[in-house]
Design an enzyme around this catalytic site. Structure first.
Site, short mmCIF file in Angstrom:
data_model
loop_
_atom_site.label_atom_id
_atom_site.label_comp_id
_atom_site.label_asym_id
_atom_site.label_seq_id
_atom_site.Cartn_x
_atom_site.Cartn_y
_atom_site.Cartn_z
N ASP A 160 -17.20 6.76 -14.60
CA ASP A 160 -15.94 7.50 -14.60
C ASP A 160 -14.97 6.87 -15.60
OD1 ASP A 160 -14.13 9.47 -13.97
OD2 ASP A 160 -13.46 8.55 -12.09
N HIS B 223 -14.88 10.18 -19.54
CA HIS B 223 -13.75 10.96 -20.07
C HIS B 223 -13.37 10.33 -21.40
CE1 HIS B 223 -13.00 12.88 -16.07
NE2 HIS B 223 -13.47 11.72 -15.63
N ARG C 113 -11.64 11.77 -24.00
CA ARG C 113 -10.30 12.14 -24.46
C ARG C 113 -10.23 12.91 -25.78
NH1 ARG C 113 -8.86 11.45 -19.40
NH2 ARG C 113 -8.41 9.31 -18.77
N HIS D 116 -18.47 9.92 -7.94
CA HIS D 116 -17.68 8.74 -7.54
C HIS D 116 -17.40 8.66 -6.03
CE1 HIS D 116 -14.70 11.86 -8.16
NE2 HIS D 116 -14.44 11.57 -9.42
N HIS E 121 -15.29 16.69 -8.43
CA HIS E 121 -14.34 15.67 -7.97
C HIS E 121 -13.88 16.13 -6.59
CE1 HIS E 121 -10.90 12.77 -8.56
NE2 HIS E 121 -10.47 13.49 -7.53
N ASN F 198 -12.09 17.82 -18.87
CA ASN F 198 -10.63 17.82 -18.79
C ASN F 198 -9.99 17.16 -20.02
OD1 ASN F 198 -11.81 15.47 -17.62
ND2 ASN F 198 -9.86 14.91 -16.71
#
Length: 463
Positions: free
Chosen positions: A318, A80, A82, A248, A194, A112
């Site tokens: 992750d 991730h 950002r 994960h 997830h 996301n």
């Protein structure tokens, strides 16, 4: 390092603006698909031209790697970073630089961000950002919503579809059975998810309403939440005969679910679920907070055995950076997630040092297996014709992880103060050296990973 002014690469894999360059890496112990051998590797521009190349061949650079091991570049299939929207935590430049330091030469990034990556247009926008800023290779998942199934069915140039079966970060929750059935039935790309059951999490939140104890995070996002959602996703995958990757894995109980895969299912483990557990809350506090939550020391051991046995195929990070100011907010205001890309390979190499696994196993989990799971062309192995994404590692190098040395923009690690044995020391991306012992070549740019989903994934006989 080599002067970066001659090393800028165009993002079309077939075209390098840089002057073609031949590099001979000799005297390393090379991790090949067939085992570890003392051979010379010839890199011709962006590809591996020869394994066991003649030592007298004319090249532009000779790298004497005596005492070191040469491995394929690591592929981290869950990060991730950002950007766009949350670049005060991390951006593609800082994150990819941290990847280069950590031996990661290709990352696959989650949807996301702000805005979420739920359309082909936003996929293209992210690839354009990475082409401008990323020091390493990249790919981007498309995120699923109940409303974007047509976009999911038409998307290309992506490793696959990401579903949040249980809310984690952002607004991508897909919890209705009808929407999940349609996604699995009406799309063809590999799916990953997830897996934490939303109804279980919400019921547990009600039980612990008003808590400020971060250790309750593992009671709210408990074993039942993970197992219920994973079982639900596996049922969908089997009934629709759809390739599915479990992100994960956080519980030992999930390992048994993963053994009867039928060639459709793959799974991964992350360092925090392998090496950290609920006993670390008093020491780390909200720095340990993650989704899925860490579980018990027994779960650590069972997940590790799942890797060793082959029930889990991939190790990924992750990587989910937040600023220390954000993480130090009182629970539950504190966000979930932790950074890891620059330390993940070293954490696994340290397990080699401790005789808990072999270097060949680490290379399989972190290089070859993710390339196979996501059908990435030309990556994950040291073999003729493959991309020259390469890492030299020093299995005897001892170094302490320190917050002040972290490249990630958030500037901290859950493993601060821990000394590991075994570290990456040089990294090449598509034949160009991007990192050497603390020094970076900021002129290097990675390439968009290429996906051939007709290959059939991890369980296919041909890679």
């Amino acid at each position: 390092m080599v002067d970066g002014t001659n090393l800028i690469c165009h993002n079309d894999r077939a075209l390098c603006i840089a002057t073609p360059m031949k590099t001979l890496i000799k005297n390393a112990q090379v991790v090949l698909p067939t085992g570890i051998e003392s051979v010379s590797v010839l890199v011709d521009n962006s590809r591996i031209a020869s394994v066991d190349a003649a030592a007298h061949i004319r090249v532009d650079e000779v790298v004497d790697a005596a005492g070191l091991h040469l491995i394929p570049g690591v592929i981290d299939d869950q990060v991730h970073f950002r950007e766009p929207g949350l670049t005060h935590k991390e951006d593609l430049g800082t994150a990819s630089k941290a990847c280069a330091k950590g031996g990661i030469t290709t990352f696959l990034e989650m949807p996301n961000t702000t805005p979420t990556t739920t359309t082909r247009e936003r996929l293209a926008e992210k690839r354009a950002l990475a082409a401008e800023k990323s020091l390493v290779n990249y790919g981007f998942y498309i995120g699923a919503t109940p409303e974007n199934i047509e976009e999911l069915s038409l998307a290309t140039d992506t490793p696959g579809i990401k579903i949040f079966i249980g809310s984690s970060t952002g607004d991508l929750l897909v919890d209705s059975q009808e929407a999940l059935e349609r996604i699995f039935a009406e799309t063809a790309l590999p799916i990953t998810a997830h897996c934490e059951d939303e109804s279980t999490v919400q019921a547990n939140k009600a039980k612990f309403a008003g808590t400020s104890d971060v250790a309750d995070h593992s009671r709210i996002r408990n074993v039942s939440a993970a197992v219920t959602a994973t079982r639900r996703a596996l049922d969908l995958a089997h009934r629709h005969h759809h390739r599915f990757h479990v992100l994960h894995v956080s519980t030992g109980a999930e390992i048994e679910l993963l053994r009867d895969h039928g060639g459709l299912i793959t799974a991964e483990a992350c360092p925090h679920h392998l090496f950290l557990n609920t006993e670390d809350y008093p020491r780390l506090g909200t720095l340990l907070q993650a989704n899925p939550s860490v579980k018990s020391a027994e779960d650590n051991a069972q997940i590790w055995q799942g890797l060793i046995s082959g029930a889990i195929q991939v190790v990924a990070t992750d990587h989910a950076p937040h600023t220390l100011e954000e993480k130090h907010q009182p629970y539950p205001l504190s966000p979930s997630g932790m950074p890891c890309v620059e330390n993940s390979l070293a954490l696994l190499l340290n397990q080699v040092h401790l005789d808990n696994c072999s270097l060949e196993q680490v290379v399989h989990w972190m290089c070859d297996a993710p390339a196979r799971v996501w059908d990435i062309v030309g990556k994950g192995r040291i073999a003729e014709g493959y991309d020259a994404d390469l890492v030299l590692v020093d299995l005897s190098l001892r170094h302490q992880i320190r917050n002040e040395e972290q490249i990630t923009k958030c500037g901290w690690s859950a493993w601060h103060g821990e000394t590991l044995t075994g570290w990456p020391v040089r990294t090449w991306v598509m034949g160009r050296e991007v990192y050497r012992a603390g020094t970076f070549n900021p002129a290097i740019r990675g390439f968009a990973a290429q996906f051939d989903h007709a290959r059939g994934g991890y369980w296919a006989t041909e890679c």
